[in-house]
Design a protein around this motif. Sequence first.
Motif, mmCIF file in Angstrom:
data_model
loop_
_atom_site.group_PDB
_atom_site.id
_atom_site.type_symbol
_atom_site.label_atom_id
_atom_site.label_comp_id
_atom_site.label_asym_id
_atom_site.label_seq_id
_atom_site.Cartn_x
_atom_site.Cartn_y
_atom_site.Cartn_z
ATOM 1 N N TYR A 178 34.994 31.571 33.438
ATOM 2 C CA TYR A 178 35.790 31.978 32.304
ATOM 3 C C TYR A 178 34.906 32.560 31.205
ATOM 4 O O TYR A 178 35.287 33.512 30.535
ATOM 5 N N PHE A 226 34.050 35.979 32.000
ATOM 6 C CA PHE A 226 35.253 36.778 31.801
ATOM 7 C C PHE A 226 35.455 37.113 30.319
ATOM 8 O O PHE A 226 35.658 38.281 29.961
ATOM 9 N N THR A 227 35.340 36.092 29.454
ATOM 10 C CA THR A 227 35.568 36.363 28.029
ATOM 11 C C THR A 227 34.475 37.268 27.454
ATOM 12 O O THR A 227 34.729 38.038 26.535
ATOM 13 N N THR A 253 43.376 45.251 36.515
ATOM 14 C CA THR A 253 43.001 43.961 37.087
ATOM 15 C C THR A 253 43.399 43.947 38.557
ATOM 16 O O THR A 253 44.487 44.396 38.899
ATOM 17 N N ILE A 307 39.460 39.535 39.495
ATOM 18 C CA ILE A 307 39.502 38.136 39.031
ATOM 19 C C ILE A 307 39.544 37.142 40.196
ATOM 20 O O ILE A 307 39.694 35.946 39.980
ATOM 21 N N PHE A 325 40.688 30.563 37.255
ATOM 22 C CA PHE A 325 41.967 31.186 37.611
ATOM 23 C C PHE A 325 42.441 30.773 39.002
ATOM 24 O O PHE A 325 43.467 31.226 39.475
ATOM 25 N N GLY A 338 46.805 29.050 38.224
ATOM 26 C CA GLY A 338 45.992 30.193 37.823
ATOM 27 C C GLY A 338 46.425 31.467 38.528
ATOM 28 O O GLY A 338 46.966 31.423 39.636
ATOM 29 N N HIS A 390 51.187 33.519 31.333
ATOM 30 C CA HIS A 390 50.115 33.456 30.336
ATOM 31 C C HIS A 390 49.322 34.758 30.395
ATOM 32 O O HIS A 390 48.854 35.148 31.456
ATOM 33 N N ILE A 398 46.329 37.454 28.486
ATOM 34 C CA ILE A 398 45.249 37.645 27.511
ATOM 35 C C ILE A 398 44.957 39.143 27.480
ATOM 36 O O ILE A 398 44.976 39.806 28.519
ATOM 37 N N THR A 458 45.807 35.918 23.132
ATOM 38 C CA THR A 458 46.586 35.296 24.199
ATOM 39 C C THR A 458 48.034 35.130 23.761
ATOM 40 O O THR A 458 48.319 35.004 22.580
ATOM 41 N N THR A 490 46.681 35.430 33.167
ATOM 42 C CA THR A 490 45.695 34.388 33.469
ATOM 43 C C THR A 490 46.322 33.275 34.306
ATOM 44 O O THR A 490 45.620 32.552 34.991
#
Lengths: 284, 163
Positions: A12, A15-16, A28, A52, A58, A71, A135, A137, A143, A167
């Motif tokens: 994660y 990812f961020t 994605t 991802i 996830f 996820g 969910h 982002i 988010t 996500t």
Amino acid sequence: MSEVKYFRPRSYSEFTDLLGQLPTGFKTVAGTTDFIPAARRGAPYPTALLDISKLNEFQEIKEEGGRILIGAAVTMADLLESDLIIEKCSVLASAAKSLGSPLTRNRATIGGNIANASPSADTAPVLLTLDADVHLISNDGLTRQVPLTSFFKGYKITERGNDEIITGFSFTTPQSGIWSRFAKVGQRSGAAISVANMSVIIDREDNICHDIAVAFGAVAPVPLRAVSVEKAAKGKPFDNQFITDCCEAVQADISPISDIRGSADYRRHVAANILARALTDAFA
Amino acid sequence: MNKQHITLNINREEYDVVVTDNELLSNVIHDTLGLTGTKYGCGTGECGACTVLVNGDPVLACITLVTAVAGAEIITIEGVAPAPGKLDPIQDAFLEQAAVQCGFCTPGMILVAKDLLVRNPHPTEEEIRETIRGNICRCTGYTSIIRAIQQAADPTICCQSKP
Ligand SMILES: Cc1cc2nc3c(=O)[nH]c(=O)nc-3n(C[C@H](O)[C@H](O)[C@H](O)COP(=O)(O)OP(=O)(O)OC[C@H]3O[C@@H](n4cnc5c(N)ncnc54)[C@H](O)[C@@H]3O)c2cc1C
């Protein structure tokens, strides 16, 4: 094919770190079971791919505070093998089991199934009846959660912005004792895309239908909740009239088209039949 | 076109390959590395001829990006036999049951069978049928393939094709 940038975060935090840096027009991907066939059919190739499928966070399925969290990169095979899903939400396991072949299920993800937004997506009716939240982002790191019931906007159009990534999904853990079913009609029994699919969750006692959630796929431009059916059924006792009323109501909820897999007329019959069969079995 | 350098672990060997971005796993295995047992059939995930094992799970190489499996353990049909000149019991059973005609589906069939027998050494016929659901064969009518997988699981099943 011009240059494509490829990003594959494994955690994660990786990812961020990427957020904000993903080039405009990125897409994605996870299992690529929809993405590659679409590219072969000539869909424009994005400038960058965010994969991802290896992102641990996830890939989780867990229960927290009375809610089940799944996820985006959870595969159909993962859902099928998850004790939590089998025990507490078997209707989702049966939808996962119906999707494609075992080969497809090893890669196909729940996030991809919903993001791709095919009207026939097999996990969609189930997540709709579970009142799941999506969910999201964005590339800016913002988010938000959107109820799936307001996620599908039109044929392959969703509430998700171009720079938003799914996500995961969450929903209240279904009560024990509810009755549920996923039903799917395809052109053959194995590895076929749905001509119609349906998820039903019923809270019943003796022969009274206390509460009910019904959703259909492949019988309208988007997967949808059958609100007229739910209205016709809620609080009513089960009898022949109950079935007749529900099967009449479903015709107002759906708006099928004719395509290579079946005619609109056939889909109307099939939708009523799988509903009638499910209701009969639920109260048997 | 953008090229990148990746390492693939195929049949317990490391291959350093230069791939173009968004190249398919099936292309790299078949064309770049010359492991021609992995077939390119429909290109859309329907036929199963491109099946390979990725970390033990059968996946469709024709709809998988090669970059997505860098670092994973990949097994192709060439990696199934235990030693040169030896065959895996599933391969033997396919030969004995004449479960091979044109042979195009055979690598995929054997790999999904391999995964099945590792997970479930004594599958029912129904479980075998479910396993090969994503692998299309246009020659045999499947019966001999199912029999071969049954024989591999239980060698006491007699061989029908031998005189
Ligand atoms: C042989 C075969 C049989 C199939 N049978 C069925 C079937 O019976 N029922 C069914 O419903 N589907 C079926 N499918 C379609 C497909 O496998 C599913 O829709 C699958 O769940 C897609 O997941 P994926 O991870 O492969 O998505 P991908 O192909 O990776 O992505 C699909 C789309 O969603 C977007 N996307 C993916 N993940 C995210 C994310 N986290 N956030 C934002 N966008 C995202 C991608 O940009 C792309 O547009 C089949 C496909 C094949 C090849």
